[in-house]
Design a protein around this motif. Structure first.
Motif, short mmCIF file in Angstrom:
data_model
loop_
_atom_site.label_atom_id
_atom_site.label_comp_id
_atom_site.label_asym_id
_atom_site.label_seq_id
_atom_site.Cartn_x
_atom_site.Cartn_y
_atom_site.Cartn_z
N SER A 13 90.22 33.90 35.13
CA SER A 13 90.43 35.33 34.97
C SER A 13 89.20 36.03 34.40
N ARG A 15 86.10 34.91 34.42
CA ARG A 15 85.00 34.79 35.38
C ARG A 15 85.12 35.86 36.46
N ARG A 16 86.32 36.05 36.94
CA ARG A 16 86.54 37.07 37.98
C ARG A 16 86.28 38.48 37.45
N GLU A 17 86.64 38.73 36.20
CA GLU A 17 86.36 40.04 35.59
C GLU A 17 84.85 40.33 35.60
N LEU A 18 84.06 39.27 35.45
CA LEU A 18 82.60 39.42 35.49
C LEU A 18 82.06 39.40 36.91
N GLU A 19 82.96 39.27 37.88
CA GLU A 19 82.61 39.25 39.31
C GLU A 19 81.59 38.15 39.64
N LEU A 20 81.84 36.97 39.08
CA LEU A 20 80.99 35.81 39.34
C LEU A 20 81.72 34.83 40.25
N THR A 21 80.98 34.28 41.20
CA THR A 21 81.56 33.23 42.03
C THR A 21 81.62 31.93 41.23
#
Length: 85
Positions: A13, A15-21
């Motif tokens: 969650s 990681r996705r908030e930071l828009e990282l793959t």
């Protein structure tokens, strides 16, 4: 038996908030994207050292990540019904 905390869900969650793959984030943490995938799915244990690196890369205190995982685990735990006497 003690259940594993869903720390992987918290990591995913954040990681996705930071828009990282997964690949980009794994590279930053010096782990493989395969390991990160398994971690986010809750299929592997993570060492404290690796968890500290992940927390730092996410810009989060480790304690807040673990608290979020505990809160999530509590929400996912099936509720026991009370027996009538």
């Amino acid at each position: 038996m003690v259940q594993r905390l869903p720390v992987g869900k918290v990591i995913r969650s954040l990681r996705r908030e930071l828009e990282l793959t997964q690949a980009d984030f794994a590279s930053r943490c010096d782990i493989t994207s395969q390991y990160l995938s398994l971690l986010e799915l809750g299929r592997v244990n993570v060492s404290l050292d690796t968890l500290m690196v992940i927390a730092a890369e996410l810009g989060q205190p480790l304690s807040s990540m673990l608290l979020a995982a505990e809160t999530l685990a509590e929400a996912e735990r099936p509720k026991r019904s009370k027996r009538k006497s």
